[in-house]
Design a protein around this motif. Structure first.
Motif, PDB file in Angstrom:
ATOM      1  N   SER A 120     -34.396  36.719 -20.484  1.00 50.16           N
ATOM      2  CA  SER A 120     -33.216  37.757 -20.003  1.00 50.16           C
ATOM      3  C   SER A 120     -33.327  38.830 -20.243  1.00 50.16           C
ATOM      4  O   SER A 120     -32.899  38.907 -21.642  1.00 50.16           O
ATOM      5  CB  SER A 120     -31.751  36.778 -19.758  1.00 50.16           C
ATOM      6  N   GLY A 121     -33.021  40.125 -19.636  1.00 51.50           N
ATOM      7  CA  GLY A 121     -32.462  41.051 -20.488  1.00 51.50           C
ATOM      8  C   GLY A 121     -34.333  42.140 -19.887  1.00 51.50           C
ATOM      9  O   GLY A 121     -34.081  43.235 -20.108  1.00 51.50           O
ATOM     10  N   CYS A 122     -34.967  41.277 -19.679  1.00 50.88           N
ATOM     11  CA  CYS A 122     -36.279  41.765 -20.100  1.00 50.88           C
ATOM     12  C   CYS A 122     -37.933  41.346 -19.876  1.00 50.88           C
ATOM     13  O   CYS A 122     -38.062  40.199 -20.658  1.00 50.88           O
ATOM     14  CB  CYS A 122     -36.823  42.684 -21.355  1.00 50.88           C
ATOM     15  N   VAL A 123     -37.764  40.708 -17.814  1.00 48.24           N
ATOM     16  CA  VAL A 123     -38.840  39.516 -17.763  1.00 48.24           C
ATOM     17  C   VAL A 123     -40.553  39.844 -17.767  1.00 48.24           C
ATOM     18  O   VAL A 123     -40.445  40.941 -17.606  1.00 48.24           O
ATOM     19  CB  VAL A 123     -38.168  38.997 -16.804  1.00 48.24           C
ATOM     20  N   HIS A 263     -48.951  45.360 -16.735  1.00 52.86           N
ATOM     21  CA  HIS A 263     -48.146  45.759 -15.169  1.00 52.86           C
ATOM     22  C   HIS A 263     -47.369  44.459 -15.338  1.00 52.86           C
ATOM     23  O   HIS A 263     -47.281  43.707 -14.404  1.00 52.86           O
ATOM     24  CB  HIS A 263     -49.526  45.755 -13.205  1.00 52.86           C
ATOM     25  N   ALA A 264     -46.995  43.867 -16.252  1.00 47.84           N
ATOM     26  CA  ALA A 264     -46.499  42.617 -16.339  1.00 47.84           C
ATOM     27  C   ALA A 264     -45.342  42.496 -16.322  1.00 47.84           C
ATOM     28  O   ALA A 264     -44.536  41.909 -16.820  1.00 47.84           O
ATOM     29  CB  ALA A 264     -46.877  41.841 -18.093  1.00 47.84           C
ATOM     30  N   ILE A 265     -44.376  43.610 -16.878  1.00 47.02           N
ATOM     31  CA  ILE A 265     -42.702  43.989 -16.940  1.00 47.02           C
ATOM     32  C   ILE A 265     -42.198  44.097 -15.696  1.00 47.02           C
ATOM     33  O   ILE A 265     -42.442  44.741 -14.660  1.00 47.02           O
ATOM     34  CB  ILE A 265     -42.720  45.367 -18.513  1.00 47.02           C
ATOM     35  N   MET A 266     -41.449  43.001 -15.354  1.00 50.08           N
ATOM     36  CA  MET A 266     -40.724  42.178 -13.905  1.00 50.08           C
ATOM     37  C   MET A 266     -39.432  43.446 -14.195  1.00 50.08           C
ATOM     38  O   MET A 266     -38.740  43.614 -12.550  1.00 50.08           O
ATOM     39  CB  MET A 266     -40.685  41.434 -13.940  1.00 50.08           C
ATOM     40  N   THR A 267     -38.448  43.404 -15.314  1.00 49.18           N
ATOM     41  CA  THR A 267     -37.388  44.257 -15.171  1.00 49.18           C
ATOM     42  C   THR A 267     -37.544  45.422 -15.202  1.00 49.18           C
ATOM     43  O   THR A 267     -37.818  45.828 -15.404  1.00 49.18           O
ATOM     44  CB  THR A 267     -36.574  43.472 -16.349  1.00 49.18           C
ATOM     45  N   ARG A 272     -32.582  45.966 -17.857  1.00 48.47           N
ATOM     46  CA  ARG A 272     -33.124  46.214 -18.898  1.00 48.47           C
ATOM     47  C   ARG A 272     -32.030  45.900 -20.721  1.00 48.47           C
ATOM     48  O   ARG A 272     -31.504  47.008 -20.425  1.00 48.47           O
ATOM     49  CB  ARG A 272     -34.451  46.683 -19.367  1.00 48.47           C
ATOM     50  N   ASP A 273     -31.985  45.424 -20.865  1.00 48.80           N
ATOM     51  CA  ASP A 273     -30.690  44.700 -22.053  1.00 48.80           C
ATOM     52  C   ASP A 273     -31.455  45.778 -23.057  1.00 48.80           C
ATOM     53  O   ASP A 273     -32.649  45.151 -24.343  1.00 48.80           O
ATOM     54  CB  ASP A 273     -30.773  43.671 -22.443  1.00 48.80           C
TER      55      ASP A 273
END
Length: 289
Positions: A120-123, A263-267, A272-273
């Motif tokens: 949570s905060g960076c998926v 290309h993995a970061i979804m948030t 982003r937290d």
């Protein structure tokens, strides 16, 4: 960037000999305290970092190993490649006690272990279709062969929670229905966390027993395991000593391990937290900065 080899030593491998400029080094991480201090130095011209996964004296049970802290600290120390050397049971007659298995796939049966740096905060979602770096795996096979070990090229490692060994029913299911080749308690979530940290990862499983499926061997006997571990330790140390000759200097990794977060970061950046991002400074700083 020069390659730097990290060694995660499992049961039976608690030290590395012959390092130049050797020293134990403490590393702080936002994920807590690693299993132990890190033994650093140079071996055959290669920078090397060694961590006894269970701590010196074998103080951490498989479920309690601080996996995130261990991998984060390896990243902070500049490690580009992690070779996990791990004791395991075998589901295959031909993968006999004393043999090494160069794993190429995993089945994760662990429960309750934090298996990601993200949340949570960076998926983020990384691919685990091919969880092992084939370049590093090939180097490990060559090094183990040079060390005189019998090495099997490929095998599926089933990671169980432990600390108990398998029941007979479980052992038969893993072997006959699931197609696993060896079984251990520690390589998950290590492989997943190494992928998230963009570190090349490979496993050499040191076979100590036939789990409980084998009609001629019965249940796992810890005395037999300890005896086989002692015999394997020499081959394991010789394998590490041979790694500098076989690892090579190829960058970037042809398997893409060092670009796993591309290309993995979804948030979305604005969502982003900051607290989560601060904890990701080492493992994901390349893509989050």
């Amino acid at each position: 960037m020069a390659r730097k080899l990290g060694i995660l030593g499992g049961s039976g491998l608690y030290e590395i000999e012959g390092l130049e400029d050797a020293a134990w080094q403490e590393v702080e991480t936002p994920w807590g305290k690693p299993s132990d201090a890190f033994f650093t130095g140079r071996l055959g011209g290669l920078d090397l970092v060694f961590l006894p996964r269970h701590g010196r004296g074998h103080v951490h049970a498989p479920s309690d190993v601080p996996y995130r802290a261990n991998i984060d600290a390896m990243k902070r120390l500049g490690v580009t490649d992690i070779l996990s050397i791990s004791a395991c049971g075998s589901f295959r007659e031909g993968m006999a006690p004393g043999h090494f298995v160069a794993v190429d796939q995993f089945i994760d049966r662990t429960v309750g272990r934090p298996s990601s740096f993200f949340g949570s905060g960076c998926v983020a979602h990384v691919s685990m279709a091919h969880p092992v770096c084939d370049r590093l795996r090939s180097a490990a096979i060559a090094a183990a062969s040079a060390a005189g070990a019998t090495v099997h090229d490929g095998g599926t490692y089933l990671a169980m929670e432990g600390p108990q060994f398998s029941s007979l029913a479980e052992s038969r299911m893993y072997r006959e229905s699931w197609g696993a080749d060896i079984i251990g308690m520690t390589n998950m979530p290590e492989a997943k966390l190494a992928r998230e940290a963009e570190i090349c990862f490979a496993t050499l499983g040191m076979v100590t027993d036939y789990d409980s499926w084998h009609p001629d061997h019965g249940s796992v006997d810890i005395r037999d395991i300890l005896a086989t571990l002692a015999a394997n330790a020499g081959h394991a140390r010789a394998t590490v000593a041979a790694m500098p000759e076989h690892l090579g200097h190829e960058t970037p990794c042809p398997c893409g391990c060092d670009r796993a977060l591309e290309h993995a970061i979804m948030t979305a950046p604005g969502a982003r937290d900051p607290q989560r991002l601060a904890r990701l400074d080492a493992v994901a700083g390349r893509v989050l900065s």
